[in-house]
Design an enzyme around this catalytic site. Structure first.
Site, PDB file in Angstrom:
ATOM      1  N   GLU A   1      45.582  43.514  -1.651  1.00  0.00           N
ATOM      2  CA  GLU A   1      45.712  42.056  -1.792  1.00  0.00           C
ATOM      3  C   GLU A   1      47.174  41.662  -2.052  1.00  0.00           C
ATOM      4  O   GLU A   1      47.593  40.559  -1.702  1.00  0.00           O
ATOM      5  CB  GLU A   1      44.806  41.521  -2.908  1.00  0.00           C
ATOM      6  CG  GLU A   1      43.302  41.633  -2.615  1.00  0.00           C
ATOM      7  CD  GLU A   1      42.762  40.583  -1.625  1.00  0.00           C
ATOM      8  OE1 GLU A   1      43.552  39.759  -1.116  1.00  0.00           O
ATOM      9  OE2 GLU A   1      41.550  40.618  -1.344  1.00  0.00           O
TER      10      GLU A   1
ATOM     11  N   HIS B   1      35.259  40.746   5.401  1.00  0.00           N
ATOM     12  CA  HIS B   1      33.909  40.519   4.861  1.00  0.00           C
ATOM     13  C   HIS B   1      32.840  41.061   5.802  1.00  0.00           C
ATOM     14  O   HIS B   1      31.810  41.559   5.353  1.00  0.00           O
ATOM     15  CB  HIS B   1      33.678  39.029   4.596  1.00  0.00           C
ATOM     16  CG  HIS B   1      34.313  38.549   3.326  1.00  0.00           C
ATOM     17  ND1 HIS B   1      34.551  37.218   3.059  1.00  0.00           N
ATOM     18  CD2 HIS B   1      34.761  39.236   2.242  1.00  0.00           C
ATOM     19  CE1 HIS B   1      35.116  37.110   1.863  1.00  0.00           C
ATOM     20  NE2 HIS B   1      35.269  38.308   1.361  1.00  0.00           N
TER      21      HIS B   1
ATOM     22  N   LYS C   1      37.704  30.905  -8.118  1.00  0.00           N
ATOM     23  CA  LYS C   1      36.525  31.135  -7.288  1.00  0.00           C
ATOM     24  C   LYS C   1      35.584  32.090  -8.009  1.00  0.00           C
ATOM     25  O   LYS C   1      35.976  33.221  -8.322  1.00  0.00           O
ATOM     26  CB  LYS C   1      36.931  31.763  -5.958  1.00  0.00           C
ATOM     27  CG  LYS C   1      37.411  30.769  -4.921  1.00  0.00           C
ATOM     28  CD  LYS C   1      37.537  31.501  -3.591  1.00  0.00           C
ATOM     29  CE  LYS C   1      37.971  30.630  -2.455  1.00  0.00           C
ATOM     30  NZ  LYS C   1      37.965  31.391  -1.192  1.00  0.00           N
TER      31      LYS C   1
ATOM     32  N   GLU D   1      40.148  24.730  -1.491  1.00  0.00           N
ATOM     33  CA  GLU D   1      40.181  25.343  -0.169  1.00  0.00           C
ATOM     34  C   GLU D   1      39.777  24.412   0.963  1.00  0.00           C
ATOM     35  O   GLU D   1      38.885  24.699   1.754  1.00  0.00           O
ATOM     36  CB  GLU D   1      39.298  26.607  -0.159  1.00  0.00           C
ATOM     37  CG  GLU D   1      39.599  27.476   1.048  1.00  0.00           C
ATOM     38  CD  GLU D   1      38.923  28.845   0.961  1.00  0.00           C
ATOM     39  OE1 GLU D   1      39.163  29.567  -0.008  1.00  0.00           O
ATOM     40  OE2 GLU D   1      38.176  29.174   1.894  1.00  0.00           O
TER      41      GLU D   1
ATOM     42  N   HIS E   1      36.475  46.886  -1.165  1.00  0.00           N
ATOM     43  CA  HIS E   1      36.892  45.555  -0.705  1.00  0.00           C
ATOM     44  C   HIS E   1      38.299  45.553  -0.098  1.00  0.00           C
ATOM     45  O   HIS E   1      38.520  45.061   1.007  1.00  0.00           O
ATOM     46  CB  HIS E   1      36.818  44.546  -1.863  1.00  0.00           C
ATOM     47  CG  HIS E   1      37.373  43.191  -1.525  1.00  0.00           C
ATOM     48  ND1 HIS E   1      36.710  42.298  -0.708  1.00  0.00           N
ATOM     49  CD2 HIS E   1      38.549  42.584  -1.857  1.00  0.00           C
ATOM     50  CE1 HIS E   1      37.445  41.197  -0.575  1.00  0.00           C
ATOM     51  NE2 HIS E   1      38.561  41.340  -1.256  1.00  0.00           N
TER      52      HIS E   1
ATOM     53  N   ARG F   1      26.238  23.632 -18.169  1.00  0.00           N
ATOM     54  CA  ARG F   1      27.182  22.929 -17.273  1.00  0.00           C
ATOM     55  C   ARG F   1      28.639  23.315 -17.500  1.00  0.00           C
ATOM     56  O   ARG F   1      29.548  22.563 -17.163  1.00  0.00           O
ATOM     57  CB  ARG F   1      27.022  21.418 -17.392  1.00  0.00           C
ATOM     58  CG  ARG F   1      25.651  20.902 -16.963  1.00  0.00           C
ATOM     59  CD  ARG F   1      25.686  19.410 -16.653  1.00  0.00           C
ATOM     60  NE  ARG F   1      24.341  18.918 -16.380  1.00  0.00           N
ATOM     61  CZ  ARG F   1      23.533  18.405 -17.316  1.00  0.00           C
ATOM     62  NH1 ARG F   1      23.952  18.276 -18.547  1.00  0.00           N
ATOM     63  NH2 ARG F   1      22.319  17.995 -16.977  1.00  0.00           N
TER      64      ARG F   1
ATOM     65  N   ARG G   1      44.881  26.724   1.237  1.00  0.00           N
ATOM     66  CA  ARG G   1      44.329  27.866   0.489  1.00  0.00           C
ATOM     67  C   ARG G   1      43.669  28.883   1.413  1.00  0.00           C
ATOM     68  O   ARG G   1      43.547  30.060   1.084  1.00  0.00           O
ATOM     69  CB  ARG G   1      43.327  27.384  -0.569  1.00  0.00           C
ATOM     70  CG  ARG G   1      42.766  28.529  -1.385  1.00  0.00           C
ATOM     71  CD  ARG G   1      42.028  28.100  -2.635  1.00  0.00           C
ATOM     72  NE  ARG G   1      41.554  29.286  -3.338  1.00  0.00           N
ATOM     73  CZ  ARG G   1      41.122  29.319  -4.588  1.00  0.00           C
ATOM     74  NH1 ARG G   1      41.099  28.209  -5.278  1.00  0.00           N
ATOM     75  NH2 ARG G   1      40.721  30.440  -5.134  1.00  0.00           N
TER      76      ARG G   1
ATOM     77  N   LYS H   1      49.690  33.401  -5.255  1.00  0.00           N
ATOM     78  CA  LYS H   1      48.371  32.780  -5.383  1.00  0.00           C
ATOM     79  C   LYS H   1      48.469  31.438  -6.105  1.00  0.00           C
ATOM     80  O   LYS H   1      47.855  30.444  -5.703  1.00  0.00           O
ATOM     81  CB  LYS H   1      47.419  33.713  -6.131  1.00  0.00           C
ATOM     82  CG  LYS H   1      45.996  33.194  -6.120  1.00  0.00           C
ATOM     83  CD  LYS H   1      44.986  34.257  -5.878  1.00  0.00           C
ATOM     84  CE  LYS H   1      43.597  33.661  -5.789  1.00  0.00           C
ATOM     85  NZ  LYS H   1      42.549  34.685  -5.800  1.00  0.00           N
TER      86      LYS H   1
ATOM     87  N   HIS I   1      40.378  38.615   5.627  1.00  0.00           N
ATOM     88  CA  HIS I   1      39.062  38.566   4.979  1.00  0.00           C
ATOM     89  C   HIS I   1      37.931  38.181   5.927  1.00  0.00           C
ATOM     90  O   HIS I   1      36.777  38.467   5.644  1.00  0.00           O
ATOM     91  CB  HIS I   1      39.079  37.602   3.793  1.00  0.00           C
ATOM     92  CG  HIS I   1      39.800  38.152   2.598  1.00  0.00           C
ATOM     93  ND1 HIS I   1      41.154  38.444   2.605  1.00  0.00           N
ATOM     94  CD2 HIS I   1      39.361  38.504   1.356  1.00  0.00           C
ATOM     95  CE1 HIS I   1      41.510  38.910   1.420  1.00  0.00           C
ATOM     96  NE2 HIS I   1      40.445  38.962   0.649  1.00  0.00           N
TER      97      HIS I   1
ATOM     98  N   ASN J   1      42.778  33.927   2.823  1.00  0.00           N
ATOM     99  CA  ASN J   1      41.701  34.681   3.474  1.00  0.00           C
ATOM    100  C   ASN J   1      42.202  35.570   4.614  1.00  0.00           C
ATOM    101  O   ASN J   1      41.401  36.132   5.358  1.00  0.00           O
ATOM    102  CB  ASN J   1      40.635  33.721   4.013  1.00  0.00           C
ATOM    103  CG  ASN J   1      39.953  32.968   2.886  1.00  0.00           C
ATOM    104  OD1 ASN J   1      39.726  33.519   1.818  1.00  0.00           O
ATOM    105  ND2 ASN J   1      39.647  31.699   3.128  1.00  0.00           N
TER     106      ASN J   1
END
Lengths: 329, 329
Positions: free
Chosen positions: B176, B235, B134, B220, B248, B112, B224, B210, B231, B228
């Site tokens: 980025e 993606h 993330k 998010e 990427h 955990r 936030r 960031k 993205h 993206n």
């Protein structure tokens, strides 16, 4: 009755006879809903939900601890992905602790976390595992070693669903309430020494204990560890018997009997357990139990936190060298 | 340079040439340490750590996106279990975004959650993915669809390790930073229009963007999402090309070019990208890209949040019917 749990995310617990029939009052029917349940939960319970949420999806897993595997976890995630569930949709756990742990971990990690609602259907899960946010699966025969702390958005407890449980399962779950009494609430413990048991009251008081402890220490860095009273040895008994011969609550009962040193408390506990046909001793191989203790996820190298109760309603955490646990066996 | 990120759990980012050699200053050598890295990260980097932490364990996974699979995830967990790592021990990610995502998800869920330290070794991960919490793996060809928000305890950024990157990989990561400039920091964007690039400054300013965004909205739910930018389409391009033809950052560049409507900004961006040999258009099948958009984890039924930049340094979130995305293609 309603309890508000105030953690990193706050959520209500509804305890009400018949509330399963009223689920619509509490759950947003506009969202997509995946019910994760198992083949031992009476079909009528999920039908009650399906009537209220006709568009919902249902995933039925095999009952028992083996559902808490990486394979079943993957299977549930794939179902959500294939149906293109979004982050705002809902996963409902309908069942006992196993289903709650599995569905909770699925919800915790699907798209980094979607809404999770727990509808526990066993005494064990209503009294204990459905709140607190611990979710997990097993790996390599080690219980709960992969998981997260992830709070549900709602817990719906309908004591009427307990009527279909076998007597043994019913009593099995009460062990966690007895434990809650022993560590925190003498009046709750005393209820078990009376002749009649008001199950709603028992659930309510048990959850108040859990709420009080979890709110102080959500991620189990300190006081939350007292909830593990009886579980250090209990988990070892579970691994030893692979949950075939004994259920979770029964193993915790054995674990509490193993760790209790005060003879008067031990006697009072034994009397309660025997009244409910819960075992107070077992034939496990001591060396094997000791070896299993060393793999406990709460063990930190050669030290382990053991929870002791020296007075009813009061628990303390004792950090011991693992080797000293042998003396308890 | 040091940045303090203040989220649900606060942690420092150290940006310092040569800090890999000084890791001992920042990491508790008394704990057990599992370094998760891949077979493309120069062996000398992990040796620098091994010299400082002689008792550490090392898990080397295959490089590339395929390491973000359930099978590799399971493999890493099994390694920790077999070595009986406790909750207080440490997982270090040494590598790019893939290693950080994988090792971070392992750390987030092992017992955990155990201590996670990120040592990013690519421009992409130093500039972007190593902070923000993330972590995720892929399933059924869908990127990052299983994961968590889990903050590292420390991020150690040594710009010297970038020297071994190929030019293409080096530039790939800078996308980025360009994105960070476009959505939040005009001066950062302008740095790319100059002849010389101070990489430490670029990393520092990008991480400040960031930090500012993530601190406002860790999970998010709102602002936030502006991170993206590029993205959503990016993606889809990644899935389409399976990251074979384009990396990427290159896909994000294509995504930004797809979504930008302001012709002046688009022209300035194209000039920067071309200077670095980053593609500004591709031959992807438009219908297939559109189909891939519908499976994006940020899509909510028939609606999707698209990030638009209408002025350099300012982004806005527009909630659109998925169907309208076709017009951008």
């Amino acid at each position: 009755m309603r309890i508000e749990v105030n953690c990193s995310r706050s959520y209500p617990i509804i305890i009400e006879k018949g509330c399963l029939q009223q689920a619509q009052k509490y759950i947003d029917g506009q969202r997509r809903i995946m019910i994760i349940t198992d083949d031992m939960v009476p079909a009528s319970y999920r039908q009650i939900l399906q009537e209220q949420f006709p568009h919902c999806d249902v995933k039925i897993v095999e009952h028992g601890e083996k559902a808490k595997s990486l394979a079943v976890y993957e299977d549930c995630l794939a179902a959500l992905l294939q149906l293109n569930y979004s982050r705002k949709d809902i996963v409902i756990a309908l069942g006992g602790g196993v289903v709650g742990d599995l569905a909770g971990f699925v919800a915790a990690t699907y798209k980094r976390g979607i809404t999770f609602i727990n509808i526990p259907t066993t005494t064990l899960s209503q009294i204990d595992s459905s709140i607190g946010g611990k979710v997990a699966i097993n790996m390599l025969d080690i219980k709960n070693c992969v998981g997260a702390f992830y709070q549900p958005s709602l817990v719906l407890i309908d004591p009427l669903v307990l009527q279909t449980l076998s007597k043994r399962h019913y009593h099995n779950g009460l062990v966690e309430a007895i434990k809650a009494g022993l560590i925190y609430d003498p009046a709750l413990f005393a209820m078990f020494e009376q002749d009649d048991l008001d199950i709603e009251k028992v659930i309510y008081r048990s959850l108040l204990v859990k709420k009080a402890v979890v709110e102080q220490d959500e991620r189990e860095n300190g006081i939350r560890k007292i909830l593990n009273f009886g579980h250090t040895f209990g988990h070892a008994y579970e691994s030893y018997y692979h949950l075939h011969d004994y259920y979770h609550g029964e193993c915790v009962a054995l674990g509490m009997m193993t760790v209790l040193q005060d003879l008067d408390i031990k006697k009072r506990l034994a009397a309660i357990l025997q009244k409910m046909d819960i075992p107070i001793m077992c034939d496990a191989d001591k060396e094997k139990i000791f070896a299993l203790l060393a793999t406990d996820k709460k063990a930190d190298h050669e030290m382990i936190d053991l929870i002791e109760v020296t007075k009813i309603g009061q628990a303390k955490i004792v950090n011991l060298p693992l080797a000293q646990l042998r003396a308890y066996l």
